[in-house]
Scaffold this motif. Structure first.
Motif, PDB file in Angstrom:
ATOM      1  N   ASN A 133      46.770  26.377  40.278  1.00  0.00           N
ATOM      2  CA  ASN A 133      46.839  25.401  38.963  1.00  0.00           C
ATOM      3  C   ASN A 133      47.306  24.017  39.358  1.00  0.00           C
ATOM      4  N   TYR A 187      34.855  34.947  35.140  1.00  0.00           N
ATOM      5  CA  TYR A 187      36.288  34.832  34.733  1.00  0.00           C
ATOM      6  C   TYR A 187      36.944  33.662  35.605  1.00  0.00           C
ATOM      7  N   ASP A 188      38.021  33.111  34.957  1.00  0.00           N
ATOM      8  CA  ASP A 188      38.647  32.098  35.589  1.00  0.00           C
ATOM      9  C   ASP A 188      39.920  32.395  35.692  1.00  0.00           C
ATOM     10  N   LEU A 189      40.451  32.930  36.870  1.00  0.00           N
ATOM     11  CA  LEU A 189      41.970  33.392  37.064  1.00  0.00           C
ATOM     12  C   LEU A 189      42.663  32.338  37.611  1.00  0.00           C
ATOM     13  N   VAL A 190      43.801  31.614  37.347  1.00  0.00           N
ATOM     14  CA  VAL A 190      44.543  30.697  37.688  1.00  0.00           C
ATOM     15  C   VAL A 190      45.924  31.315  38.104  1.00  0.00           C
ATOM     16  N   TYR A 191      46.320  30.837  39.273  1.00  0.00           N
ATOM     17  CA  TYR A 191      47.909  31.109  39.551  1.00  0.00           C
ATOM     18  C   TYR A 191      48.555  29.978  39.971  1.00  0.00           C
ATOM     19  N   GLN A 192      49.800  29.977  39.752  1.00  0.00           N
ATOM     20  CA  GLN A 192      50.899  28.875  39.834  1.00  0.00           C
ATOM     21  C   GLN A 192      51.441  28.698  41.060  1.00  0.00           C
ATOM     22  N   ASP A 239      49.041  38.324  42.053  1.00  0.00           N
ATOM     23  CA  ASP A 239      47.998  37.321  41.614  1.00  0.00           C
ATOM     24  C   ASP A 239      46.646  38.039  42.167  1.00  0.00           C
ATOM     25  N   SER A 247      45.571  41.058  40.340  1.00  0.00           N
ATOM     26  CA  SER A 247      44.968  40.718  39.309  1.00  0.00           C
ATOM     27  C   SER A 247      43.591  40.403  39.500  1.00  0.00           C
ATOM     28  N   ALA A 306      41.546  41.575  41.904  1.00  0.00           N
ATOM     29  CA  ALA A 306      41.175  42.481  42.598  1.00  0.00           C
ATOM     30  C   ALA A 306      40.681  43.370  40.970  1.00  0.00           C
ATOM     31  N   SER A 307      41.469  43.404  40.097  1.00  0.00           N
ATOM     32  CA  SER A 307      41.037  44.146  38.790  1.00  0.00           C
ATOM     33  C   SER A 307      39.842  43.674  38.248  1.00  0.00           C
ATOM     34  N   TRP A 308      39.835  42.240  38.177  1.00  0.00           N
ATOM     35  CA  TRP A 308      38.864  41.420  37.616  1.00  0.00           C
ATOM     36  C   TRP A 308      37.619  41.831  38.388  1.00  0.00           C
ATOM     37  N   LYS A 349      36.372  45.206  37.626  1.00  0.00           N
ATOM     38  CA  LYS A 349      35.819  45.071  36.127  1.00  0.00           C
ATOM     39  C   LYS A 349      34.356  44.565  35.904  1.00  0.00           C
TER      40      LYS A 349
END
Lengths: 417, 319
Positions: free
Chosen positions: A191, A215-220, A229, A232, A234-236, A239
């Motif tokens: 991010n 999907y757009d996965l953002v980490y801090q 993170d 997460s 890996a889950s997406w 899926k």
């Protein structure tokens, strides 16, 4: 008054005047020495270039490698000035901003207060954003060597960037994804200014070419660890079953993310595309991560001219300064050189408008390890060629290896993954 | 949902938080100093292992790493006490002065480490400012012997260190005179002094143990994480202090439970929230703090600040 006492008084006044003169001269010489430009000795002038880099903090592992690059560029500038018979000596004033926006602004203000009129750095787009208002209001020239967020491509300001804007790069990466037969992607990124905008641009160009960002996965940033993170992600991936993961991160977080991802079977089953964020970072080059890069056929992109003998020469020369090229090293060198050439062209003037015009003109005729220095109308380097890279085990060591290039719409993969 | 990694992260972080927040509580109980420099012991523990691993050749054994980290962490802690906190105690300064001093101490240690890392980076041509994972060769041997190769090495390292420290602390505080004296100092130092217990020596020992045990979480860290930087302690400090505060800077068992809860919130809960409700992991810090605040309001700490427990006052006033 007795005559002896009068002589003593005269001697005292004379001695006081002499001492005052010495102190005054020394103080004047020293205070004058802080200004930029300044006169040192009879004919030699010293010109200070300000530098603000993250020598501590999260991105320091890359930025500490820029310090020798600055020294090398300053040496080259001084040799050039000497060969031209000019009595000007450049010196850098390097400050550590810790990789933070606040630190960068403080450094820029400090440098300006000491008379500096051109600053090389800061590194990150978020930092450049933070110093922009100060730069504009004080006409302080900033040459950012590694910022390429399209959000900072603004016409007429005092911010110049020797790294091209990421718009063209994201378009090129989207084209590469399409050529590689990838139809769906999960985006995973830090991010921050650069990664957010790059991910947005990549999504736009990729979807215009018929692909989908699922999907757009953002980490801090600034976390100790990114393992959850990666969990997460890996889950997406499990899926949504994408063809690839688009990843944008930097050295420290990148090493952490990739080390965790290497342990995750789900993430080893998809392709990975990335940018130059962690290119050159030694902590990423472990057996585990390089093996992972091979398994996922990882391809990265970076904005460096495809064939440039000056870049190879730069790499060789940098070894003498005890350093190896990392992310944006060549742009740091070019930033210092263009700044120095602008000062020479401006005749050592500290007038910001004269310097700004001289900078634009100097860049037009400069060609360095990062390619042609020419700036576009927004003050960003104009460049449209990119190298493709991966990580591999070569000659007994783990290395970053160039495997191809992109020029305009022409994508060439020279080495098979 | 791929839950396996989230569980592993929760497990390892539980041990890291336990090993770093229990000593914080212990030091506060014994010395009444809330040491903001405490997380630097984690960083120093990790860096001792990194430096020895790199200077003496790769693949340091866990046993050596534990010994060195414990000794160096303990010595740094003891020196901080002898040179800074003890002289301050003679001047009977307020707790605010201790806090500000310990913050200053933290920055000094932090930047000393930065300087050392920069010098070593130049000397060895290895990036000490951001270092990759270290594997322990004796743990790998253990994995081979026990057939545990499919298990990530850091789970074994964390278990070995965590359980060993737990057992050692249990024996120390419950089965030895020394432990009894340490607990006595925490509860009533004057009374213990009257009994002829050498308080100064025991306080020194407490500081040594506090630094040593905290440094062990750094030994786990370098085996677990893909990157270690001099900012490691800075990045863990919030969770570290939160666990100790939930335990009221008094109760060791509650601090341990709080460490586990925090690790679960950070790893499991956020993974679930992201997967089922689309909440981005960027909100992690807000969620962690929200839960910590909720716990503190619902169950105020017992001894933080040295005052009477809030709920105790409430109960008294009801009566």
């Amino acid at each position: 008054m007795p005559p002896i006492a009068g002589k003593r008084l005269l001697a005292l006044i004379f001695a006081t005047l002499v001492i005052g003169l010495i102190i005054g001269y020394s103080t004047g010489y020293y205070v004058g020495g802080l200004g930029t430009p300044q006169t040192g000795g009879v004919s030699e002038r010293t010109y200070t270039l300000g530098v603000t880099f993250a020598l501590s903090g999260a991105v320091s592992s890359v930025c500490v490698q820029w310090e020798p690059v600055v020294r090398m560029a300053i040496d080259d500038l001084n040799n050039l000035a000497k060969s031209m018979g000019l009595n000007i000596v450049f010196k850098p004033h390097i400050l550590d901003d810790g990789g933070t926006a606040d630190g960068a602004l403080k450094n820029v203000q400090t440098l300006y207060a000491t008379g500096v009129r051109i600053v090389i750095g800061p590194a990150l787009s978020s930092q450049v954003k933070a110093v922009k208002a100060f730069s504009d209001s004080n006409k302080l020239i900033i040459i950012a060597p590694c910022s390429n967020s399209p959000a900072l491509a603004i016409r007429g300001d005092y911010i110049f960037r020797t790294q091209p804007s990421a718009l063209g790069e994201s378009k090129a990466l989207a084209a590469l994804a399409v050529q590689e037969g990838l139809k769906s992607v999960v985006s995973f990124h830090l991010n921050d200014e650069f990664c957010n905008v790059f991910a947005q641009s990549f999504k736009k160009f990729f979807e215009e070419s018929g692909g989908t960002v699922l999907y757009d996965l953002v980490y801090q940033s600034g976390q100790a660890d990114y393992g959850s993170d990666v969990a997460s992600l890996a889950s997406w991936v499990a899926k949504l079953n994408p063809d690839a993961v688009f990843y944008c991160g930097y050295a420290t977080d990148g090493a952490n993310v990739l080390t965790h991802a290497a342990d995750e079977p789900t993430l080893r089953g998809v392709r990975w595309l990335t940018v130059e964020g962690f290119y050159g970072a030694s902590e990423v080059l472990t057996h585990k991560v390089v093996d992972f890069a091979r398994a996922v056929k990882m391809i990265g992109i970076r904005p460096v001219p495809i064939t440039n003998p000056l870049y190879d020469e730069f790499v060789e020369k940098l070894k003498k300064y005890g350093a190896a090229p990392t992310l944006c090293s060549e742009n740091v060198y070019d930033a210092v050189m263009i700044a120095g050439l602008a000062v020479l062209r401006a005749g050592g003037s500290s007038d910001p408008d004269v310097l700004r015009r001289a900078l634009i003109e100097a860049a037009k005729t400069y060609y360095g390890p990062g390619g042609w220095g020419l700036f576009d109308e927004n003050g960003d380097r104009l460049q449209a060629s990119f190298r493709l890279w991966t990580m591999a085990f070569v000659n007994g060591t783990y290395q970053y290896v160039d495997i191809g290039h992109i020029t305009d719409s022409n994508i060439v993969i020279e080495k098979k993954l | 949902m791929e839950i396996y990694r989230a569980i592993l992260c929760s497990y390892v972080f539980s041990w890291i938080y336990i090993l770093s927040s229990l000593p914080l509580t212990l030091s506060y109980r014994t010395t009444k100093v809330f040491n903001f420099a405490h997380p630097i012991f984690i960083t120093y523990g990790a860096y001792v292992v990194i430096i020895v691993n790199e200077v003496l050749g790769r693949e340091i054994p866990l046993a050596v790493a534990v010994f060195l980290a414990f000794v160096v962490g303990g010595l740094v802690s003891l020196i901080s006490h002898l040179l800074v906190f003890k002289p301050l105690s003679y001047q009977r300064v307020s707790s605010n002065v201790y806090m500000v001093t310990s913050m200053g101490l933290w920055f000094i240690y932090q930047y000393v480490l930065y300087i050392v890392c920069q010098l070593l980076t130049r000397r060895y041509d290895v990036n000490f400012l951001s270092y990759s994972t270290i594997e322990y060769k004796d743990v790998r041997f253990l994995q081979d012997v026990l057939g545990l190769n499919s298990m990530p090495q850091y789970t074994i390292t964390a278990t070995l260190i965590g359980v060993s420290v737990g057992v050692a602390l249990y024996i120390l505080f419950n089965k030895t005179v020394l432990g009894l004296s340490l607990r006595g100092i925490a509860d009533n130092a004057s009374l213990v002094a009257i009994c002829g217990v050498p308080i100064n020596r025991l306080v020194n020992l407490t500081w040594f143990l506090v630094g040593g045990i905290t440094a062990l979480s750094g030994v786990i860290w370098v085996n677990f994480s893909g990157s270690t930087t001099p900012d490691l302690g800075l990045n863990i400090v919030v969770d570290n202090f939160a666990a100790a505060f939930i335990g009221g800077l008094y109760s060791l068992p509650i601090t341990a439970v709080a460490s586990i809860v925090l690790a679960l919130i950070e790893n499991m809960l956020l993974a679930v929230l992201n997967y089922y409700f689309g909440v981005q992991p960027t909100v992690r810090i807000a969620i962690v703090f929200g839960i910590v605040l909720a716990i503190l309001v619902a169950r105020p700490p017992m001894g933080a600040g040295g005052g009477l427990p809030y709920r105790f006052i409430k109960r008294v006033s009801r009566k």
